[in-house]
Structures are given as C-alpha cells and as structure tokens.
Motif scaffolding. Structure first.
Motif, PDB file in Angstrom:
ATOM      1  N   THR A  17       0.815  -1.232   0.000  1.00 60.96           N
ATOM      2  CA  THR A  17       0.000   0.000   0.000  1.00 60.96           C
ATOM      3  C   THR A  17       0.845   1.278   0.000  1.00 60.96           C
ATOM      4  OG1 THR A  17      -0.168  -0.181   2.400  1.00 60.96           O
ATOM      5  CG2 THR A  17      -2.019  -1.029   1.124  1.00 60.96           C
ATOM      6  N   LYS A  28       4.703  -5.033  -6.084  1.00 62.12           N
ATOM      7  CA  LYS A  28       5.758  -4.141  -5.580  1.00 62.12           C
ATOM      8  C   LYS A  28       7.122  -4.770  -5.818  1.00 62.12           C
ATOM      9  CE  LYS A  28       6.425  -4.317  -1.044  1.00 62.12           C
ATOM     10  NZ  LYS A  28       6.249  -4.062   0.411  1.00 62.12           N
ATOM     11  N   GLN A 104      -0.799 -17.056  -1.323  1.00 64.36           N
ATOM     12  CA  GLN A 104      -1.406 -16.745  -0.022  1.00 64.36           C
ATOM     13  C   GLN A 104      -2.739 -16.097  -0.375  1.00 64.36           C
ATOM     14  OE1 GLN A 104       0.416 -13.559   2.193  1.00 64.36           O
ATOM     15  NE2 GLN A 104      -0.343 -14.294   4.137  1.00 64.36           N
ATOM     16  N   GLY A 109      -0.672 -11.526   6.863  1.00 62.86           N
ATOM     17  CA  GLY A 109       0.527 -11.186   7.634  1.00 62.86           C
ATOM     18  C   GLY A 109       1.726 -12.043   7.280  1.00 62.86           C
TER      19      GLY A 109
HETATM   20  P1  UTP Z   1       5.265  -5.261   4.348  1.00 58.78           P
HETATM   21  O1  UTP Z   1       5.178  -4.998   5.791  1.00 58.78           O
HETATM   22  O2  UTP Z   1       6.245  -4.466   3.551  1.00 58.78           O
HETATM   23  O3  UTP Z   1       3.806  -5.147   3.750  1.00 58.78           O
HETATM   24  O4  UTP Z   1       5.565  -6.812   4.200  1.00 58.78           O
HETATM   25  P2  UTP Z   1       3.355  -4.891   2.261  1.00 58.78           P
HETATM   26  O5  UTP Z   1       1.922  -5.276   2.152  1.00 58.78           O
HETATM   27  O6  UTP Z   1       4.279  -5.592   1.287  1.00 58.78           O
HETATM   28  O7  UTP Z   1       3.541  -3.327   2.045  1.00 58.78           O
HETATM   29  P3  UTP Z   1       2.755  -2.061   2.678  1.00 58.78           P
HETATM   30  O8  UTP Z   1       3.212  -1.976   4.101  1.00 58.78           O
HETATM   31  O9  UTP Z   1       1.282  -2.288   2.517  1.00 58.78           O
HETATM   32  O10 UTP Z   1       3.247  -0.927   1.838  1.00 58.78           O
HETATM   33  C1  UTP Z   1       6.879  -7.347   4.295  1.00 58.78           C
HETATM   34  C2  UTP Z   1       6.999  -8.508   3.335  1.00 58.78           C
HETATM   35  O11 UTP Z   1       6.086  -9.543   3.691  1.00 58.78           O
HETATM   36  C3  UTP Z   1       5.251  -9.855   2.595  1.00 58.78           C
HETATM   37  C4  UTP Z   1       5.299  -8.645   1.685  1.00 58.78           C
HETATM   38  O12 UTP Z   1       5.036  -9.006   0.340  1.00 58.78           O
HETATM   39  C5  UTP Z   1       6.699  -8.116   1.899  1.00 58.78           C
HETATM   40  O13 UTP Z   1       7.627  -8.772   1.067  1.00 58.78           O
HETATM   41  N1  UTP Z   1       3.887 -10.160   3.086  1.00 58.78           N
HETATM   42  C6  UTP Z   1       3.300  -9.328   3.980  1.00 58.78           C
HETATM   43  C7  UTP Z   1       3.246 -11.268   2.618  1.00 58.78           C
HETATM   44  O14 UTP Z   1       3.771 -12.044   1.788  1.00 58.78           O
HETATM   45  N2  UTP Z   1       1.983 -11.527   3.083  1.00 58.78           N
HETATM   46  C8  UTP Z   1       1.368 -10.732   3.982  1.00 58.78           C
HETATM   47  O15 UTP Z   1       0.217 -11.034   4.373  1.00 58.78           O
HETATM   48  C9  UTP Z   1       2.037  -9.589   4.438  1.00 58.78           C
END
Ligand code: UTP
Length: 291
Positions: A17, A28, A104, A109
């Motif tokens: 996000t 991303k 997933q 999380g």
């Molecule tokens: P982040 O905390 O960076 O979350 O996750 P995010 O969703 O990628 O980014 P923001 O905060 O919304 O901008 C750390 C890592 O854990 C993975 C993410 O893809 C990232 O590589 N992750 C996080 C998952 O695979 N699944 C999840 O449910 C949450």
C-alpha cells in the motif's frame, strides 16, 4: 540430525500500500532498481550463499513474478539471433534455480505467509528474505547468518540499529551480545512506541528459521492489524529455546517505502557498471544547480 540450509522462502504477497497507485495491479516486488526487479536482488543474494531452491509466496496481481523467473524462449531466440550475448546472459543466469510458487489467498501477515511454505519446506531449516529490504550486494549478511546456523543449529535473525524516529515500524529486540555482533535475544516487541522500545536494535528482513516455527505460527492468534505476526511466534519460541541475532552494520535500503526506494535506486545506480559514471556526473550537475 544436522541439515544444511538449501531453501529460501520469499514472501511477496503483501498489498504494497505504501506504493499505491503503482502497486494496484503490479507487484511491488517487480519494481525495478536500476535494471532488475527488487525480488531479483534477494534471489541473487541467496544464490551467492549456495541456495538453489526458492519458495515464493505470491497472491493476487503477482503473476509477473512467476513469469520473471521462467524462461522466455522467444526473447532468448531473438537476442541469440541478433548476437546480443550479454543481454541473453542477463536473462538466463538464474534459470538453473528451482522455483515453487504458492498463493497466499488473503494477506494475513508475514507469519501466515511463511506458514504457506510449510508443505514445500518440510522438515528442513530455511532462509527467509523480504525482498523490499535490499541488502548491499557486496556484503555477506546471509552468509554470516548461515555460518552461525551451521555452528549452533538455532534460529538467527538479522538485526540493525535504527534511529528512534523509525523504531515504531519494526520488531525490536532485547538481548545480550555473546560475541562481536552476535546476540542472544531475550525479548522482542512488535512496533513499539519509542518510549517503550527495549533497545534501538530492530529485526530486518533476513531470517534463518527452523521447521518448528510452523507449529508456533499455527498456534499464534492474529495480533496487530488482524495479521498473524512472525514476531509473536518467535516470542513463543523464546520461552522454550534460544534465538540469536546478527547485528548487520552494512548498507540496507527499505525499498518498500518511497524514500528508501529512491535511495536504493540512486546508490545502486552509482555502482552500476554501465551507467555509474554518467549518472554521477548528472547528479553532481543537478546538485550544484540545486544550491
Ligand atoms: P510489508 O510490511 O512491507 O507489507 O511486508 P506490504 O503489504 O508488502 O507493504 P505495505 O506496508 O502495505 O506498503 C513485508 C513482506 O512480507 C510480505 C510482503 O510481500 C513483503 O515482502 N507479506 C506481507 C506477505 O507475503 N503476506 C502478507 O500477508 C504480508
């Protein structure tokens, strides 16, 4: 029985996000830093440490990741016919690695994302790399963690000191240094307020985990934001056994954040063999005009 680390799990199912609108329909993890998607930096880092099997946790709108690590024979034939050997090598050099992709279904999380890898990891220790934490490719962070694992067969987390103003974004540890830069962790707090943080040492996106982690994640209830937090499962392990940390003093970029992403782009461009000189000249010009 001692088992070597042969597999890496790369969770890449988050919503990203902080990078909207770019991440509305594109992963991303596929955002490029100079000329490689950020997830490729993580794969190359693990490959340098001898890991050849990768388990990618993906989700909705993440199919480009799968294509990126697959062969692209039409493109390869095209480059071959035009004699573009170095470009060909650039898209072929990771094809000897094995990739498994698991969806997933809901981003519940990081702990839950890692749990999704259970059927592929089996009963082996494994590395976890969060690809939006870009580690200086010239450092050997993961190698040092793997070496410590080989000696102690215990969980090892990558740690880094962070400024007080950023501490609320991390899992933060309490611990005692057992040898230079290696800590025995005694407590962890997820995203603390600066006033209640047990130290200024944060957990960053590299982990060596043992397979018993799955059992502890399964027993973890959703925590902050309704997510199943890895830190909560690690805290439960701490009650029964030892967890260690390696304090990384090298360069890391939080490329999941706009400013960190820009810093990674600039600094890695300044090391890139093709563009570094011209880019440096451009930057120097730009900076002198800014003054
Ligand atoms: P982040 O905390 O960076 O979350 O996750 P995010 O969703 O990628 O980014 P923001 O905060 O919304 O901008 C750390 C890592 O854990 C993975 C993410 O893809 C990232 O590589 N992750 C996080 C998952 O695979 N699944 C999840 O449910 C949450």
């Amino acid at each position: 029985m001692f088992k070597k680390i042969k597999k890496a799990v790369i969770p890449a199912a988050g919503l990203g996000t902080r990078f909207l609108p770019a991440t509305k329909a594109s992963p991303k993890e596929m955002l490029p830093i100079v000329d490689k998607p950020m997830i490729q930096y993580a794969v190359e880092e693990a490959e340098k440490c001898g890991i050849k099997e990768f388990i990618m946790i993906t989700g909705k709108s993440k199919r480009a990741i799968e294509d990126h690590f697959d062969s692209a024979w039409e493109l390869e034939e095209n480059l071959k016919s035009k004699g573009k050997e170095s470009m060909l090598a650039g898209i072929q050099h990771l094809l000897h690695l094995q990739f498994a992709f698991i969806r997933q279904k809901t981003p519940l999380g990081l702990g839950h994302a890692i749990l999704c890898s259970k059927p592929f990891v089996n009963d082996e220790p494994f590395a976890v790399l969060l690809s939006d934490d870009i580690i200086d490719p010239d450092s050997n962070l993961l190698g040092k963690m793997m070496q410590f694992y080989n000696e102690h067969q215990a969980i090892v987390l990558a740690l880094q000191k962070v400024p007080k103003t950023e501490i609320h974004r991390y899992g933060v540890i309490a611990g005692r240094e057992i040898k230079k830069n290696f800590y025995e962790i005694t407590d962890m707090v997820e995203k603390p307020k600066p006033s209640s943080a047990p130290s200024d040492i944060a957990i960053i996106g590299r982990y060596i985990l043992t397979p018993d982690i799955f059992h502890f994640i399964e027993a973890t209830s959703p925590g902050k934001g309704g997510e199943i937090q890895l830190t909560d499962a690690l805290k439960a392990i701490l009650k029964k056994g030892s967890i260690y940390g390696y304090l990384f003093e090298g360069k890391r970029y939080d490329a999941g954040d706009k400013l960190g992403y820009l810093k990674a782009t600039v600094e890695l461009a300044l090391k890139h063999p093709v563009v570094k000189d011209e880019f440096k000249e451009y930057l120097l010009n730009k900076i002198s005009n800014l003054k």
